[in-house]
Design a protein around this motif. Sequence first.
Motif, PDB file in Angstrom:
ATOM      1  N   THR A 129     -23.383  -0.950  -1.053  1.00  0.00           N
ATOM      2  CA  THR A 129     -23.086   0.476  -1.113  1.00  0.00           C
ATOM      3  C   THR A 129     -22.631   0.944   0.265  1.00  0.00           C
ATOM      4  O   THR A 129     -23.268   0.633   1.268  1.00  0.00           O
ATOM      5  CB  THR A 129     -24.346   1.256  -1.553  1.00  0.00           C
ATOM      6  N   ILE A 130     -21.532   1.677   0.278  1.00  0.00           N
ATOM      7  CA  ILE A 130     -20.928   2.066   1.550  1.00  0.00           C
ATOM      8  C   ILE A 130     -21.363   3.477   1.918  1.00  0.00           C
ATOM      9  O   ILE A 130     -21.237   4.396   1.109  1.00  0.00           O
ATOM     10  CB  ILE A 130     -19.379   2.053   1.451  1.00  0.00           C
ATOM     11  N   ASN A 131     -21.834   3.626   3.142  1.00  0.00           N
ATOM     12  CA  ASN A 131     -22.114   4.964   3.661  1.00  0.00           C
ATOM     13  C   ASN A 131     -20.813   5.512   4.225  1.00  0.00           C
ATOM     14  O   ASN A 131     -20.355   5.110   5.295  1.00  0.00           O
ATOM     15  CB  ASN A 131     -23.170   4.867   4.760  1.00  0.00           C
ATOM     16  N   LYS A 158     -20.332   6.810   7.769  1.00  0.00           N
ATOM     17  CA  LYS A 158     -20.261   5.836   8.862  1.00  0.00           C
ATOM     18  C   LYS A 158     -18.985   4.998   8.802  1.00  0.00           C
ATOM     19  O   LYS A 158     -18.514   4.504   9.808  1.00  0.00           O
ATOM     20  CB  LYS A 158     -21.442   4.865   8.752  1.00  0.00           C
ATOM     21  N   CYS A 159     -18.466   4.766   7.605  1.00  0.00           N
ATOM     22  CA  CYS A 159     -17.407   3.772   7.396  1.00  0.00           C
ATOM     23  C   CYS A 159     -16.141   4.091   8.197  1.00  0.00           C
ATOM     24  O   CYS A 159     -15.699   5.240   8.260  1.00  0.00           O
ATOM     25  CB  CYS A 159     -17.066   3.692   5.911  1.00  0.00           C
ATOM     26  N   MET A 160     -15.578   3.060   8.836  1.00  0.00           N
ATOM     27  CA  MET A 160     -14.345   3.186   9.630  1.00  0.00           C
ATOM     28  C   MET A 160     -13.116   2.759   8.821  1.00  0.00           C
ATOM     29  O   MET A 160     -12.016   2.713   9.346  1.00  0.00           O
ATOM     30  CB  MET A 160     -14.440   2.288  10.869  1.00  0.00           C
ATOM     31  N   TYR A 161     -13.324   2.352   7.585  1.00  0.00           N
ATOM     32  CA  TYR A 161     -12.225   1.856   6.747  1.00  0.00           C
ATOM     33  C   TYR A 161     -11.422   0.773   7.466  1.00  0.00           C
ATOM     34  O   TYR A 161     -10.202   0.838   7.554  1.00  0.00           O
ATOM     35  CB  TYR A 161     -11.351   3.029   6.277  1.00  0.00           C
ATOM     36  N   CYS A 162     -12.153  -0.191   7.999  1.00  0.00           N
ATOM     37  CA  CYS A 162     -11.508  -1.205   8.834  1.00  0.00           C
ATOM     38  C   CYS A 162     -11.236  -2.510   8.088  1.00  0.00           C
ATOM     39  O   CYS A 162     -10.434  -3.328   8.514  1.00  0.00           O
ATOM     40  CB  CYS A 162     -12.383  -1.504  10.048  1.00  0.00           C
ATOM     41  N   GLY A 163     -11.910  -2.748   6.974  1.00  0.00           N
ATOM     42  CA  GLY A 163     -11.608  -3.939   6.178  1.00  0.00           C
ATOM     43  C   GLY A 163     -12.324  -5.211   6.609  1.00  0.00           C
ATOM     44  O   GLY A 163     -12.029  -6.279   6.069  1.00  0.00           O
ATOM     45  N   ALA A 164     -13.238  -5.132   7.564  1.00  0.00           N
ATOM     46  CA  ALA A 164     -13.964  -6.348   7.955  1.00  0.00           C
ATOM     47  C   ALA A 164     -14.777  -6.866   6.762  1.00  0.00           C
ATOM     48  O   ALA A 164     -14.843  -8.067   6.510  1.00  0.00           O
ATOM     49  CB  ALA A 164     -14.873  -6.070   9.151  1.00  0.00           C
ATOM     50  N   CYS A 165     -15.372  -5.942   6.008  1.00  0.00           N
ATOM     51  CA  CYS A 165     -16.210  -6.355   4.866  1.00  0.00           C
ATOM     52  C   CYS A 165     -15.374  -6.963   3.752  1.00  0.00           C
ATOM     53  O   CYS A 165     -15.763  -7.950   3.134  1.00  0.00           O
ATOM     54  CB  CYS A 165     -16.985  -5.145   4.342  1.00  0.00           C
ATOM     55  N   THR A 166     -14.212  -6.370   3.490  1.00  0.00           N
ATOM     56  CA  THR A 166     -13.393  -6.859   2.378  1.00  0.00           C
ATOM     57  C   THR A 166     -12.865  -8.268   2.663  1.00  0.00           C
ATOM     58  O   THR A 166     -12.656  -9.047   1.751  1.00  0.00           O
ATOM     59  CB  THR A 166     -12.207  -5.912   2.109  1.00  0.00           C
ATOM     60  N   SER A 178     -10.914   4.972   1.492  1.00  0.00           N
ATOM     61  CA  SER A 178     -12.136   4.722   0.718  1.00  0.00           C
ATOM     62  C   SER A 178     -12.298   3.217   0.549  1.00  0.00           C
ATOM     63  O   SER A 178     -11.345   2.465   0.693  1.00  0.00           O
ATOM     64  CB  SER A 178     -12.076   5.410  -0.650  1.00  0.00           C
ATOM     65  N   ILE A 179     -13.533   2.811   0.273  1.00  0.00           N
ATOM     66  CA  ILE A 179     -13.780   1.422  -0.091  1.00  0.00           C
ATOM     67  C   ILE A 179     -14.248   1.429  -1.538  1.00  0.00           C
ATOM     68  O   ILE A 179     -15.227   2.105  -1.870  1.00  0.00           O
ATOM     69  CB  ILE A 179     -14.888   0.787   0.781  1.00  0.00           C
ATOM     70  N   HIS A 180     -13.538   0.731  -2.391  1.00  0.00           N
ATOM     71  CA  HIS A 180     -13.970   0.663  -3.780  1.00  0.00           C
ATOM     72  C   HIS A 180     -14.873  -0.551  -3.966  1.00  0.00           C
ATOM     73  O   HIS A 180     -14.521  -1.652  -3.574  1.00  0.00           O
ATOM     74  CB  HIS A 180     -12.776   0.581  -4.719  1.00  0.00           C
ATOM     75  N   ALA A 220     -21.099  -8.329   8.400  1.00  0.00           N
ATOM     76  CA  ALA A 220     -19.740  -8.240   8.957  1.00  0.00           C
ATOM     77  C   ALA A 220     -19.424  -6.846   9.492  1.00  0.00           C
ATOM     78  O   ALA A 220     -18.639  -6.693  10.420  1.00  0.00           O
ATOM     79  CB  ALA A 220     -18.722  -8.614   7.884  1.00  0.00           C
ATOM     80  N   CYS A 221     -20.041  -5.837   8.918  1.00  0.00           N
ATOM     81  CA  CYS A 221     -19.649  -4.460   9.236  1.00  0.00           C
ATOM     82  C   CYS A 221     -19.945  -4.114  10.697  1.00  0.00           C
ATOM     83  O   CYS A 221     -21.086  -4.217  11.138  1.00  0.00           O
ATOM     84  CB  CYS A 221     -20.366  -3.478   8.319  1.00  0.00           C
ATOM     85  N   PRO A 222     -18.925  -3.681  11.456  1.00  0.00           N
ATOM     86  CA  PRO A 222     -19.124  -3.380  12.879  1.00  0.00           C
ATOM     87  C   PRO A 222     -20.016  -2.168  13.140  1.00  0.00           C
ATOM     88  O   PRO A 222     -20.480  -1.986  14.265  1.00  0.00           O
ATOM     89  CB  PRO A 222     -17.706  -3.097  13.401  1.00  0.00           C
ATOM     90  N   VAL A 223     -20.222  -1.326  12.123  1.00  0.00           N
ATOM     91  CA  VAL A 223     -20.982  -0.099  12.360  1.00  0.00           C
ATOM     92  C   VAL A 223     -22.217   0.037  11.481  1.00  0.00           C
ATOM     93  O   VAL A 223     -22.869   1.085  11.469  1.00  0.00           O
ATOM     94  CB  VAL A 223     -20.084   1.160  12.186  1.00  0.00           C
ATOM     95  N   GLY A 224     -22.530  -1.000  10.706  1.00  0.00           N
ATOM     96  CA  GLY A 224     -23.725  -0.941   9.866  1.00  0.00           C
ATOM     97  C   GLY A 224     -23.627   0.082   8.748  1.00  0.00           C
ATOM     98  O   GLY A 224     -24.587   0.809   8.479  1.00  0.00           O
ATOM     99  N   ALA A 225     -22.475   0.126   8.083  1.00  0.00           N
ATOM    100  CA  ALA A 225     -22.278   1.148   7.049  1.00  0.00           C
ATOM    101  C   ALA A 225     -22.625   0.665   5.645  1.00  0.00           C
ATOM    102  O   ALA A 225     -22.510   1.432   4.694  1.00  0.00           O
ATOM    103  CB  ALA A 225     -20.827   1.652   7.074  1.00  0.00           C
ATOM    104  N   ILE A 226     -23.033  -0.603   5.517  1.00  0.00           N
ATOM    105  CA  ILE A 226     -23.281  -1.134   4.162  1.00  0.00           C
ATOM    106  C   ILE A 226     -24.761  -1.414   3.954  1.00  0.00           C
ATOM    107  O   ILE A 226     -25.422  -1.987   4.825  1.00  0.00           O
ATOM    108  CB  ILE A 226     -22.481  -2.428   3.908  1.00  0.00           C
ATOM    109  N   LYS A 227     -25.263  -0.993   2.802  1.00  0.00           N
ATOM    110  CA  LYS A 227     -26.643  -1.311   2.403  1.00  0.00           C
ATOM    111  C   LYS A 227     -26.593  -1.893   1.006  1.00  0.00           C
ATOM    112  O   LYS A 227     -25.703  -1.562   0.222  1.00  0.00           O
ATOM    113  CB  LYS A 227     -27.486  -0.039   2.380  1.00  0.00           C
TER     114      LYS A 227
END
Lengths: 408, 63
Positions: B4-6, B9-17, B31-33, B48-55
């Motif tokens: 789940t993306i916060n 916080k999300c930078m929409y950078c694509g590191a997670c994808t 947005s991240i779908h 992977a997330c540089p800012v800790g936006a995923i839980k």
Amino acid sequence: MKYDTNWDVIVVGAGPAGIKAGEELAKRGLKTLVIDRKQEIGAPKRCGEGLSDRWIAISGLEVDPTWARQRINGAILISPKGKQVWIDTEKIGKGGGYIIERKMWEKFLAANAIRAGAKFMLKANVHDVIKEDEYVKGIKVNYMGDELELRSKIVVAADGVDSRIGRMAGLNTTLPLVEMDSGFQYEMAGVKLLDPNKMELYFGSEIAPRGYIWVFPKGKDVANVGVGINGAHDKTARYYLDKWIEENEERFKDASVIEINAGGIPVTSPVEEFVGNGIMLTGDAARMVNPIHGGGMGTALEAAGMLADVAKDAISSGDVSKEKLQRYQDIWMEKHGDEFRKILKVRHFFEKLNDDQLEAIADMVLKGGLTPDVLVDLGHGKGLTQIIKALIKASPSAAKFLMGFLKG
Amino acid sequence: MVATINKDKCMYCGACTSVCPFMALELRETSIHVYSDKCTDCGICVKACPVGAIKLIPGGGKE
Ligand SMILES: Cc1cc2nc3c(=O)[nH]c(=O)nc-3n(C[C@H](O)[C@H](O)[C@H](O)COP(=O)(O)OP(=O)(O)OC[C@H]3O[C@@H](n4cnc5c(N)ncnc54)[C@H](O)[C@@H]3O)c2cc1C
Ligand code: SF4
Ligand code: SF4
């Protein structure tokens, strides 16, 4: 804007790889469309914006103050305990470069591609590829709310580290977590720089585990201040950057942020397959990134000519099979395969060094036991043996561990 | 559990994808779908997330 539905080549992604590929393809007389989901080319950047003269020459652009923000003539490498190794790369014949304003630079690049005949479509998210008879035949895209199906003889995946287009086409481009650096950066004004003409690079396990912190000057007090750490780490890239800035309060007390950037950087070997039937990968999507420093703009530009030659030949002959397109990968590997293998070896070596050993390398350079050009050459995969031998001499207790790398 | 993306916080950078082995995440620029049915709860994207936006949250969140 209205767009044709049939093209010779559709390029997905208008970063340096896709824009330059668009230009080279159009120059060879191919009807080319470059698509990006962004609404503005070049923004937001996911980049420290360092570009060497060698790559600027390949970009085909004259240096222009609109995008060439700051001349760089060397680097300062800082050890975990803060020892500074100054390297004037221009003086030792290793060249220089610029910190660029990437957004402007990419727009200059795109203008050149358009002059060569390429067309661009923005705010257009490619969500699938059209596949028929085992061949990629085009893409499905949402362009400003409209669903379109566009066909082409070849699709070029220049979609960056995400490399989703390749995966949709059936190529294995998922990036393993340990092979990615997680990056975070503030562009800041009001920063005290050691020297506005030098890039600053900070190393150490507490500073940036298996990575480094960079300060890339964009003017006398403006800089990209960023960090890349190994993706598999528990704490975030942002944590390490914020911590470091706090610890260096003196330099940042008058500074503040003008832009925040983040991104993943592939620091590994290129993907195994650059091509499939009707599809070619380039740039970050093919992981053409120097695995020691994470620079990928230059190699992305350079690949465009190789890609366009092979695409032109394939389309002219009416054969866009994987076998036919394979020559593109062969040409690239011929040029960089060996170099990238060696650079990756350097990376793996440095990932295993502890802070004392990093300190020892700094000491050797400062005391004249190693010349600074050896450190510059590491970025090209050269000089590792020399460093290992010098380290063995400096710390005989680690000889066994170090010898392992000489054999490997 | 589903990623789940916060979005604050999300930078929409694509590191997670880039690192999700199951193509469960799609960057759409602002947005991240999350394809909840594809997410296997492996947690790779979280690191992977540089800012800790995923839980990882049971059942997943909204974005
Ligand atoms: C923090 C950080 C710092 C860096 N610093 C440097 C540096 O100093 N020097 C250097 O040389 N390199 C640096 N790099 C690496 C460099 O940014 C990349 O290597 C470079 O951008 C690769 O270019 P590209 O064209 O392959 O991909 P990108 O520039 O990522 O372009 C890909 C494009 O494809 C678009 N796209 C993706 N998927 C789709 C889709 N489905 N539909 C439509 N459009 C799509 C994206 O919007 C994007 O515009 C850095 C990277 C990071 C993350
Ligand atoms: S938890 Fe694993 S499967 Fe789910 S989105 Fe993250 S990386 Fe993908
Ligand atoms: S890695 Fe983190 S910041 Fe980047 S797009 Fe994914 S959730 Fe957002």
